[in-house]
Design an enzyme around this catalytic site. Structure first.
Site, mmCIF file in Angstrom:
data_model
loop_
_atom_site.group_PDB
_atom_site.id
_atom_site.type_symbol
_atom_site.label_atom_id
_atom_site.label_comp_id
_atom_site.label_asym_id
_atom_site.label_seq_id
_atom_site.Cartn_x
_atom_site.Cartn_y
_atom_site.Cartn_z
ATOM 1 N N ALA A 127 21.503 81.118 36.871
ATOM 2 C CA ALA A 127 21.266 82.550 36.717
ATOM 3 C C ALA A 127 21.489 83.306 38.019
ATOM 4 O O ALA A 127 21.238 84.499 38.100
ATOM 5 C CB ALA A 127 19.837 82.785 36.226
ATOM 6 N N SER A 131 18.253 78.112 41.789
ATOM 7 C CA SER A 131 17.467 76.948 41.372
ATOM 8 C C SER A 131 17.791 75.763 42.274
ATOM 9 O O SER A 131 16.923 74.942 42.560
ATOM 10 C CB SER A 131 17.769 76.615 39.915
ATOM 11 O OG SER A 131 19.165 76.435 39.725
ATOM 12 N N SER A 132 19.013 75.686 42.753
ATOM 13 C CA SER A 132 19.383 74.545 43.601
ATOM 14 C C SER A 132 18.679 74.612 44.956
ATOM 15 O O SER A 132 18.155 73.611 45.440
ATOM 16 C CB SER A 132 20.901 74.463 43.768
ATOM 17 O OG SER A 132 21.422 75.704 44.165
ATOM 18 N N ASP A 176 20.346 81.126 50.690
ATOM 19 C CA ASP A 176 19.401 80.767 49.629
ATOM 20 C C ASP A 176 18.255 79.918 50.162
ATOM 21 O O ASP A 176 17.083 80.163 49.869
ATOM 22 C CB ASP A 176 20.131 80.011 48.511
ATOM 23 C CG ASP A 176 21.350 80.765 48.012
ATOM 24 O OD1 ASP A 176 21.429 81.979 48.272
ATOM 25 O OD2 ASP A 176 22.216 80.141 47.383
HETATM 26 C C1 GLA Z 1 25.625 81.785 46.526
HETATM 27 C C2 GLA Z 1 25.560 80.939 47.806
HETATM 28 C C3 GLA Z 1 25.028 81.763 48.975
HETATM 29 C C4 GLA Z 1 25.782 83.083 49.102
HETATM 30 C C5 GLA Z 1 25.864 83.794 47.755
HETATM 31 C C6 GLA Z 1 26.710 85.022 47.818
HETATM 32 O O1 GLA Z 1 24.335 82.107 46.127
HETATM 33 O O2 GLA Z 1 24.741 79.827 47.606
HETATM 34 O O3 GLA Z 1 25.121 81.000 50.156
HETATM 35 O O4 GLA Z 1 27.053 82.888 49.664
HETATM 36 O O5 GLA Z 1 26.381 82.952 46.745
HETATM 37 O O6 GLA Z 1 26.114 85.993 48.588
#
Ligand code: GLA
Length: 386
Positions: A127, A131-132, A176
């Site tokens: 989504a 989650s990862s 993230d």
């Molecule tokens: C994914 C990647 C992040 C980032 C976003 C885009 O979520 O895991 O590192 O690059 O895309 O902003």
């Protein structure tokens, strides 16, 4: 949240036959603004959300690492002595990849004790809510503690990224994991992805009578294939043409020149990143000086840039954003890596119900899959729960 702790504890007992020695958790994240800027050493403004992944763990007497979870019956198992980035695959590449990645930061896999890990999560998969990263961060925090590595949260974010890049094979940035590990209640994490300096920026949504609505289109994406990597390659091409290490070294003043020396597609990719970095800075300043009701236009502009310049939106995301904007949202944009996943809509609390109905109806009229629509709050980052 305590439900997640209970589920993980019970899941651990039924998978492994005894009680865990501890329970750790880490949240998913939503990115308020700053998309595809992290791997360009730029700025991001994500926050950790009140959806968490819980990892229950007990050390073992031997060198086996076993992981079980609520989302599959498969129990993955590997001997730490033979753990490499290539030896893992499927969903277990996330937790096992973290154990492997820790070896680059002080873990000695030749002598470390094995562990049993059970993972339960209420972060929706696919989504755009990371989650990862939630799996990686919960497992990284747990192993850091039981293996007594003493690593900082900033370093654990790098561990998660390394696992994702090299064990899972997705060329993603540091955003993230940083959000999942550094998040604070009611605040965003303003991260400079070049220096890795992080600042906590209060959001004040509640006081302003606002809710952050997630519209999960249910269009699934994967970043280990296709579009994400090709966008990254375009950015690297753009930086190379300017002979700079990354697009972070360019500003909006360089865009005229960029248009002259780059092909049209690369130019538009570069323009997205450069203007998005500026929008993150503007959003942080606006939040501090005027509060969240003033950031809507920046969110809207970010979506247009991703749709037209970076070309990572899909019709479902555009419809979610446009319908939200037409039904009371102060600002809306797709969030995360793109090609599916979710949009966010910053919405006055009293309009959330009507906005939800409007989006569901608009999706039905186009015969798109039914979207999942829910509100998230900025929550605390990874922690030990028990
Ligand atoms: C994914 C990647 C992040 C980032 C976003 C885009 O979520 O895991 O590192 O690059 O895309 O902003």
């Amino acid at each position: 949240m305590s439900d997640g702790i209970e589920r993980a504890t019970e899941g651990f007992v039924s998978a492994f036959g005894s009680a865990p020695e501890g329970v750790w958790s880490a949240p998913g994240r939503v990115n308020l603004i700053g998309e595809h800027t992290d791997y360009n050493e730029g700025f991001v403004l994500p926050f950790a959300i009140d959806r968490r992944t819980v990892a229950a763990l007990a050390q073992r007497d031997d060198s086996l690492l076993r992981v079980a979870s609520s989302f599959t019956d498969e129990v993955a198992e590997i001997d730490l002595r033979s753990l490499t980035a290539d030896a893992v695959s499927g969903w277990s590449a996330y937790p096992l990849g973290v154990a492997w990645a820790l070896s680059a930061y002080g873990a000695d896999l030749a002598s470390a004790p094995g562990a049993d890990i059970y993972i339960d999560s209420d972060v929706p998969v696919g989504a755009g809510l990371s989650s990862s990263a939630a799996i990686e961060s919960s497992v990284a925090l747990a192993l850091d503690e039981v293996w007594e590595l003493g690593l900082s949260r900033e370093t654990l974010a790098k561990v998660g990224q390394k696992a994702e890049n090299e064990a899972v094979g997705a060329p993603t940035g540091i955003m993230d994991q940083s959000a999942s590990l550094l998040g604070r209640e009611d605040a965003a994490v303003f991260l400079d992805c070049r220096s890795l300096d992080a600042e906590v920026v209060p959001l004040g949504f509640r006081e302003a009578g606002l809710e952050l609505v997630i519209i999960d289109t249910n269009v699934k994406h994967e970043h280990s294939t296709g579009g994400y990597a090709s966008r990254r390659a375009s950015c690297e091409r753009g930086a190379a043409a300017f002979e700079v290490p990354s697009l972070r070294y360019l500003s909006v003043d360089d865009l005229d020149r960029a248009q002259q020396i780059l092909d049209d597609e690369t130019f538009r990719r570069v323009r997205h990143v450069v203007t998005e970095n500026q929008r993150v800075l503007d959003t942080v300043r606006t939040l501090r000086e005027q509060g969240p009701r003033a950031i809507g236009a920046l969110l809207d502009a970010s979506h247009v840039s991703m749709r037209d310049d970076f070309e990572i939106s899909v019709p479902e995301l555009d419809l979610a954003v446009e319908t939200a904007q037409a039904n009371g949202a102060i600002g809306a944009r797709m969030t995360g890596g793109g090609f599916g996943g979710a949009a966010i809509a910053l919405t006055p609390a009293e309009l959330v119900a009507d906005l939800t109905t409007a989006v569901v109806d608009a999706f039905a009229a186009k015969e798109y899959a039914v979207p999942a629509i829910f509100v998230v709050n900025a929550a605390e980052g990874a922690r030990r729960d028990r």
